[in-house]
Design an enzyme around this catalytic site. Sequence first.
Site, PDB file in Angstrom:
ATOM      1  N   GLY A 101       0.849  -1.189   0.000  1.00  0.00           N
ATOM      2  CA  GLY A 101       0.000   0.000   0.000  1.00  0.00           C
ATOM      3  C   GLY A 101       0.878   1.231   0.000  1.00  0.00           C
ATOM      4  O   GLY A 101       2.065   1.153   0.336  1.00  0.00           O
ATOM      5  N   HIS A 127      -4.539   1.787   7.753  1.00  0.00           N
ATOM      6  CA  HIS A 127      -3.142   2.255   7.782  1.00  0.00           C
ATOM      7  C   HIS A 127      -2.948   3.409   6.792  1.00  0.00           C
ATOM      8  O   HIS A 127      -2.337   4.430   7.113  1.00  0.00           O
ATOM      9  CB  HIS A 127      -2.229   1.063   7.472  1.00  0.00           C
ATOM     10  CG  HIS A 127      -0.768   1.367   7.380  1.00  0.00           C
ATOM     11  ND1 HIS A 127       0.170   0.841   8.257  1.00  0.00           N
ATOM     12  CD2 HIS A 127      -0.052   2.120   6.497  1.00  0.00           C
ATOM     13  CE1 HIS A 127       1.373   1.280   7.916  1.00  0.00           C
ATOM     14  NE2 HIS A 127       1.274   2.047   6.844  1.00  0.00           N
ATOM     15  N   GLU A 128      -3.476   3.240   5.569  1.00  0.00           N
ATOM     16  CA  GLU A 128      -3.282   4.262   4.528  1.00  0.00           C
ATOM     17  C   GLU A 128      -4.116   5.512   4.792  1.00  0.00           C
ATOM     18  O   GLU A 128      -3.649   6.637   4.572  1.00  0.00           O
ATOM     19  CB  GLU A 128      -3.628   3.694   3.146  1.00  0.00           C
ATOM     20  CG  GLU A 128      -2.843   2.462   2.708  1.00  0.00           C
ATOM     21  CD  GLU A 128      -1.351   2.580   2.841  1.00  0.00           C
ATOM     22  OE1 GLU A 128      -0.823   3.712   2.914  1.00  0.00           O
ATOM     23  OE2 GLU A 128      -0.691   1.529   2.896  1.00  0.00           O
ATOM     24  N   HIS A 186      -2.402   7.643   7.133  1.00  0.00           N
ATOM     25  CA  HIS A 186      -1.359   8.466   6.494  1.00  0.00           C
ATOM     26  C   HIS A 186      -1.951   9.772   5.956  1.00  0.00           C
ATOM     27  O   HIS A 186      -1.310  10.828   6.042  1.00  0.00           O
ATOM     28  CB  HIS A 186      -0.723   7.715   5.318  1.00  0.00           C
ATOM     29  CG  HIS A 186       0.429   6.822   5.685  1.00  0.00           C
ATOM     30  ND1 HIS A 186       1.551   7.263   6.345  1.00  0.00           N
ATOM     31  CD2 HIS A 186       0.641   5.504   5.446  1.00  0.00           C
ATOM     32  CE1 HIS A 186       2.408   6.250   6.496  1.00  0.00           C
ATOM     33  NE2 HIS A 186       1.872   5.168   5.961  1.00  0.00           N
ATOM     34  N   GLN A 197       3.519   9.791   1.331  1.00  0.00           N
ATOM     35  CA  GLN A 197       4.785   9.057   1.468  1.00  0.00           C
ATOM     36  C   GLN A 197       5.776   9.375   0.357  1.00  0.00           C
ATOM     37  O   GLN A 197       6.969   9.069   0.484  1.00  0.00           O
ATOM     38  CB  GLN A 197       4.526   7.544   1.533  1.00  0.00           C
ATOM     39  CG  GLN A 197       3.788   7.135   2.816  1.00  0.00           C
ATOM     40  CD  GLN A 197       3.553   5.649   2.881  1.00  0.00           C
ATOM     41  OE1 GLN A 197       2.556   5.158   2.364  1.00  0.00           O
ATOM     42  NE2 GLN A 197       4.461   4.923   3.501  1.00  0.00           N
ATOM     43  N   CYS A 228       5.745  -0.231   7.642  1.00  0.00           N
ATOM     44  CA  CYS A 228       5.464   0.985   6.875  1.00  0.00           C
ATOM     45  C   CYS A 228       6.713   1.350   6.090  1.00  0.00           C
ATOM     46  O   CYS A 228       7.813   1.351   6.641  1.00  0.00           O
ATOM     47  CB  CYS A 228       5.088   2.129   7.820  1.00  0.00           C
ATOM     48  SG  CYS A 228       4.653   3.653   6.956  1.00  0.00           S
ATOM     49  N   LEU A 229       6.524   1.666   4.825  1.00  0.00           N
ATOM     50  CA  LEU A 229       7.673   2.024   3.987  1.00  0.00           C
ATOM     51  C   LEU A 229       8.340   3.312   4.480  1.00  0.00           C
ATOM     52  O   LEU A 229       9.496   3.567   4.145  1.00  0.00           O
ATOM     53  CB  LEU A 229       7.233   2.179   2.524  1.00  0.00           C
ATOM     54  CG  LEU A 229       6.765   0.871   1.860  1.00  0.00           C
ATOM     55  CD1 LEU A 229       6.134   1.165   0.504  1.00  0.00           C
ATOM     56  CD2 LEU A 229       7.932  -0.109   1.714  1.00  0.00           C
TER      57      LEU A 229
HETATM   58  O1  GNR Z   1       3.904  -2.584   2.604  1.00  0.00           O
HETATM   59  C1  GNR Z   1       3.233  -2.416   3.624  1.00  0.00           C
HETATM   60  N1  GNR Z   1       2.877  -3.485   4.375  1.00  0.00           N
HETATM   61  C2  GNR Z   1       1.951  -3.422   5.414  1.00  0.00           C
HETATM   62  C3  GNR Z   1       1.858  -4.489   6.273  1.00  0.00           C
HETATM   63  C4  GNR Z   1       0.947  -4.491   7.308  1.00  0.00           C
HETATM   64  C5  GNR Z   1       0.112  -3.417   7.484  1.00  0.00           C
HETATM   65  C6  GNR Z   1       0.200  -2.317   6.644  1.00  0.00           C
HETATM   66  C7  GNR Z   1       1.106  -2.326   5.611  1.00  0.00           C
HETATM   67  S1  GNR Z   1       1.188  -0.987   4.540  1.00  0.00           S
HETATM   68  C8  GNR Z   1       2.870  -1.057   4.059  1.00  0.00           C
HETATM   69  C9  GNR Z   1       3.175   0.002   3.018  1.00  0.00           C
HETATM   70  C10 GNR Z   1       2.974   1.358   3.629  1.00  0.00           C
HETATM   71  O2  GNR Z   1       3.761   1.897   4.352  1.00  0.00           O
HETATM   72  N2  GNR Z   1       1.853   1.943   3.359  1.00  0.00           N
HETATM   73  O3  GNR Z   1       1.573   3.142   3.906  1.00  0.00           O
HETATM   74 NI    NI Z   2       2.671   3.214   5.785  1.00  0.00          NI
END
Ligand code: GNR
Ligand code: NI
Length: 186
Positions: A46, A136-137, A140, A51, A94-95
């Site tokens: 995601g 999660h997104e 952000h 980001q 999270c990246l």
């Molecule tokens: O790549 C991602 N893996 C992930 C694993 C568990 C819960 C959320 C994520 S999102 C993350 C990519 C990212 O940072 N998206 O904002």
């Molecule tokens: Ni993230």
Amino acid sequence: MAIRDIIIIPDKRLRLKSEAVTAVDKPLRTLVDDMFETMYAAPGIGLAAIQIGVAQRVVIMDLAKKDDPPEPQVFINPEVIGASAEKSTYEEGCLSIPEYYEEVERPSAVKVKYLDLDGKPQEIEASGLLATCLQHEIDHTNGVLFIDYISKLKRDMVMKKFKKAAKKGEPVKPLSEDKEPSHHIG
Ligand code: GNR
Ligand code: NI
């Protein structure tokens, strides 16, 4: 298409509340294309536009299993409009916080409204990994990170580590490799 740089903590832009998209037009499609190229290259499942430093409410995702055909999904101006009382726990990453993983509890299922790439309003009822990833997104887009849900002790440790690395201009090593060498035993 272009791979863009992913910003990492402590970059303050990750704390911005992104602006609503007002037109689903060509420049937006280019942004989405670049986001996919960046996410697939990372790789991640995601990505939110902030980001890559773009404070617009754009989220992409691909939850297809490795070796299965890609399943790109785009959510513009996504908003949680309902959440289950039931919770589930998932080990998140999270990246923008590379190589740090921690369990986070969130509602197991959510209802999300958003615009698709045609600018058409849509709603989705998500559960499982899709529900976790959407939350999660969407976080952000509101300047919220998954470390905001972990203990202050752990969060402070993560922030300290990334602040130190940013100051030195160094890449960040996983915490598991971050043990200080012993000073007393050979
Ligand atoms: O790549 C991602 N893996 C992930 C694993 C568990 C819960 C959320 C994520 S999102 C993350 C990519 C990212 O940072 N998206 O904002
Ligand atoms: Ni993230």
